[in-house]
Design an enzyme around this catalytic site. Structure first.
Site, PDB file in Angstrom:
ATOM      1  N   ASN A  22       0.814  -1.175   0.225  1.00 36.48           N
ATOM      2  CA  ASN A  22      -0.053  -0.061   0.196  1.00 36.48           C
ATOM      3  C   ASN A  22       0.982   1.277   0.039  1.00 36.48           C
ATOM      4  O   ASN A  22       2.074   1.075   0.308  1.00 36.48           O
ATOM      5  CB  ASN A  22      -1.041  -0.038   1.073  1.00 36.48           C
ATOM      6  CG  ASN A  22      -0.419   0.100   2.705  1.00 36.48           C
ATOM      7  OD1 ASN A  22       0.321   1.326   2.657  1.00 36.48           O
ATOM      8  ND2 ASN A  22      -0.511  -0.823   3.525  1.00 36.48           N
ATOM      9  N   ASP A  70       2.796  -8.526   8.690  1.00 37.26           N
ATOM     10  CA  ASP A  70       1.507  -7.965   8.946  1.00 37.26           C
ATOM     11  C   ASP A  70       0.539  -8.658   9.531  1.00 37.26           C
ATOM     12  O   ASP A  70      -0.714  -8.229   9.838  1.00 37.26           O
ATOM     13  CB  ASP A  70       0.775  -7.568   7.423  1.00 37.26           C
ATOM     14  CG  ASP A  70       1.487  -6.224   6.672  1.00 37.26           C
ATOM     15  OD1 ASP A  70       2.080  -5.430   7.627  1.00 37.26           O
ATOM     16  OD2 ASP A  70       1.621  -6.312   5.712  1.00 37.26           O
ATOM     17  N   HIS A 178      -8.304   0.114   2.833  1.00 38.23           N
ATOM     18  CA  HIS A 178      -9.437  -0.649   3.464  1.00 38.23           C
ATOM     19  C   HIS A 178     -10.522   0.362   4.119  1.00 38.23           C
ATOM     20  O   HIS A 178     -10.000   1.448   4.486  1.00 38.23           O
ATOM     21  CB  HIS A 178      -8.773  -1.338   4.753  1.00 38.23           C
ATOM     22  CG  HIS A 178      -8.024  -2.316   4.241  1.00 38.23           C
ATOM     23  ND1 HIS A 178      -6.812  -2.820   4.910  1.00 38.23           N
ATOM     24  CD2 HIS A 178      -8.393  -3.557   3.577  1.00 38.23           C
ATOM     25  CE1 HIS A 178      -6.413  -3.974   4.533  1.00 38.23           C
ATOM     26  NE2 HIS A 178      -7.177  -4.588   3.891  1.00 38.23           N
ATOM     27  N   ASP A 180     -11.771   0.690   6.860  1.00 40.58           N
ATOM     28  CA  ASP A 180     -11.526   1.094   8.042  1.00 40.58           C
ATOM     29  C   ASP A 180     -10.501   2.453   8.196  1.00 40.58           C
ATOM     30  O   ASP A 180     -10.015   2.932   9.363  1.00 40.58           O
ATOM     31  CB  ASP A 180     -10.958  -0.034   9.061  1.00 40.58           C
ATOM     32  CG  ASP A 180      -9.576  -0.659   8.619  1.00 40.58           C
ATOM     33  OD1 ASP A 180      -8.997   0.003   7.649  1.00 40.58           O
ATOM     34  OD2 ASP A 180      -9.010  -1.528   9.175  1.00 40.58           O
ATOM     35  N   CYS A 274      -7.154  -1.335  13.170  1.00 43.80           N
ATOM     36  CA  CYS A 274      -6.763  -2.578  12.277  1.00 43.80           C
ATOM     37  C   CYS A 274      -5.664  -3.237  13.322  1.00 43.80           C
ATOM     38  O   CYS A 274      -5.293  -4.445  12.805  1.00 43.80           O
ATOM     39  CB  CYS A 274      -6.213  -2.259  10.879  1.00 43.80           C
ATOM     40  SG  CYS A 274      -4.881  -1.058  10.819  1.00 43.80           S
TER      41      CYS A 274
END
Ligand code: ARG
Length: 293
Positions: A22, A70, A178, A180, A274
């Site tokens: 990302n 991650d 995402h 969120d 997250c």
């Protein structure tokens, strides 16, 4: 199970920023001093855990796994509601190795009676967990992001698995990849969201369902500080270090903001929401919380 909110968090022992899936991910910045970055990440994760526990929550821990940096973002592991965990399918190969690890975690939670059922998306349908499917307890529906990570085809699967309404929201950019990162329903019925992250159709769907007084728009600066990626418990909101403009906006609505320095995780494109996954959500009607309580 008790009535205390229950979250999953991951031990950050093997956190790292070593690839880029990302636009926020900064392997170059991480590499300048990996030891200090990791030490800061451990401190940040511990501070977030303390903030949640301080609000009465209990936290279950996933063990760190070398080579899966991650894994510290368990919001992407699954969608959990009413004891059913619908397991994620990650779009990027870099994260697909997390799937069996999280599956084992959920099978263990099932043996302990914390979840009742573990379900799956059909092969070929990507969906990155609660990061892209956010339960709105007041409206009793899922807001589900799709585009950069989750497939549009995931929406119907979520609806069928949980028997709940799903409002699909197409995300317009790789920066807010995402849901969120740009959308956060609050206990008082408001939603904090960043309009520029959405396609015109998604924005229309949001505005159709939210009365003007329920809309709290985040600025670019606030969204880029990863403050929309927040954990809300009643009148309290836990988030990354926030611009004063945002704390003021939320305080005016009766919320108290708790800030945690999450800079090491922002180098990977994630923050408070997250880094956690709520395990105890139910679709039962909740008494509407008065924000000022
Ligand atoms: N580096 C991770 C990724 O790109 C960050 C995930 C953050 N998760 C989230 N739900 N926003 O997948």
């Amino acid at each position: 199970m008790t009535d205390r909110p229950m979250f999953l968090m991951t031990d950050p022992g093997f956190f790292d920023v070593c690839y880029q899936i990302n636009p926020w991910m900064r392997p170059d910045a991480w590499r300048t001093d990996p030891g200090a970055r990791l030490a800061a990440a451990k401190a940040a994760s511990a501070a977030l855990r303390r903030a949640l526990e301080g609000l009465g929550a209990q936290v279950e821990t996933v063990g760190a796994v070398q080579g899966l940096p991650d894994l510290v973002f368990p919001a992407n592991a699954a969608i959990v509601l009413d004891g059913t965990a619908l397991m994620a399918r990650f779009r990027h190969p870099e994260r697909q190795g997390e799937e069996p690890v999280f599956r084992e975690v959920f099978c263990r939670l099932k043996r302990r009676g914390i979840v009742r059922e573990v379900a799956d998306f059909p092969e070929g349908v990507f969906q990155e967990g609660a990061g892209d499917a956010i339960w709105d307890a007041g409206r009793r529906l899922f807001w589900a992001g799709y585009g950069p990570r989750s497939s549009k085809a995931s929406l119907g699967v979520i609806e069928k698995t949980f028997g709940q309404e799903v409002v699909g929201l197409e995300l317009a950019s790789e920066r807010f990849y995402h849901l969120d990162t740009c959308f956060c329903p609050l206990a008082g019925g408001e939603v904090l969201f960043y309009p520029d992250a959405f396609t015109p159709q998604a924005l229309a769907a949001i505005r159709e369902r939210l009365a003007p007084e329920a809309r709290i728009e985040a600025s670019g600066e606030e969204a880029e500080a990863f403050c929309v990626n927040a954990v809300n418990l009643g009148s309290r909101i836990v988030m990354a270090k926030a611009p004063a403009s945002l704390t003021r906006k939320l305080e005016a609505r009766g919320y108290a903001v708790g800030e945690v320095d999450l800079a090491p995780f922002i180098l990977s494109g994630g923050a408070a929401y997250c880094m956690t996954l709520r395990l105890d959500r139910t679709s039962r009607p909740e008494p509407k919380l008065i924000a000022a309580e």
